[in-house]
Write a protein that holds these residues in place. Structure first.
Motif, PDB file in Angstrom:
ATOM      1  N   ARG A 159       0.819  -1.119  -0.001  1.00  0.00           N
ATOM      2  CA  ARG A 159       0.068  -0.101   0.045  1.00  0.00           C
ATOM      3  C   ARG A 159       0.874   1.296  -0.024  1.00  0.00           C
ATOM      4  O   ARG A 159       0.576   2.230  -0.689  1.00  0.00           O
ATOM      5  N   VAL A 160       2.080   1.265   0.767  1.00  0.00           N
ATOM      6  CA  VAL A 160       2.912   2.447   0.893  1.00  0.00           C
ATOM      7  C   VAL A 160       3.523   2.735  -0.622  1.00  0.00           C
ATOM      8  O   VAL A 160       3.622   3.699  -1.015  1.00  0.00           O
ATOM      9  N   VAL A 161       4.087   1.649  -1.316  1.00  0.00           N
ATOM     10  CA  VAL A 161       4.541   1.651  -2.530  1.00  0.00           C
ATOM     11  C   VAL A 161       3.553   2.245  -3.537  1.00  0.00           C
ATOM     12  O   VAL A 161       3.958   2.913  -4.598  1.00  0.00           O
ATOM     13  N   SER A 162       2.416   1.697  -3.755  1.00  0.00           N
ATOM     14  CA  SER A 162       1.433   2.020  -4.616  1.00  0.00           C
ATOM     15  C   SER A 162       0.934   3.477  -4.135  1.00  0.00           C
ATOM     16  O   SER A 162       0.845   4.124  -5.241  1.00  0.00           O
ATOM     17  N   THR A 163       0.972   4.083  -3.135  1.00  0.00           N
ATOM     18  CA  THR A 163       0.657   5.254  -2.999  1.00  0.00           C
ATOM     19  C   THR A 163       1.746   6.397  -3.405  1.00  0.00           C
ATOM     20  O   THR A 163       1.285   7.390  -3.937  1.00  0.00           O
TER      21      THR A 163
END
Length: 86
Positions: free
Chosen positions: A57-61
């Motif tokens: 989720r961090v990478v996607s954001t």
């Protein structure tokens, strides 16, 4: 942050980047970088999956924010700061 459950069923959020290791014998224990220990009801495999989902989720954001960042000059003629890509 990931949400886990104590043995008394209270839930709490913890920063997975501060987890040093996870032990399971038979209870799952999260051992933090500062030495604090938390016993949780989730099995080790589930905690690892929660951490993987959090990091994804961090990478996607970050990718979403990077792709929407302006690339041209701002109104004052300067270029916006962008993260360096390797």
């Amino acid at each position: 942050m990931i949400v886990v459950t104590r043995l008394n069923t209270s839930r709490f959020a913890i920063n997975p980047d501060l987890i040093e290791r996870i032990q399971e014998n038979p209870d799952t224990v999260l051992i933090m970088l500062n030495g604090a220990k938390y016993v949780v009801v989730e099995p080790m495999e589930e905690v690892i999956e929660l951490i993987a989902q959090f990091r994804a989720r961090v990478v996607s954001t970050a990718r979403t924010l990077d792709s929407t960042a302006p690339t041209g000059p701002t109104t004052d003629g300067t270029l916006p700061l962008r993260p360096r890509t390797v």
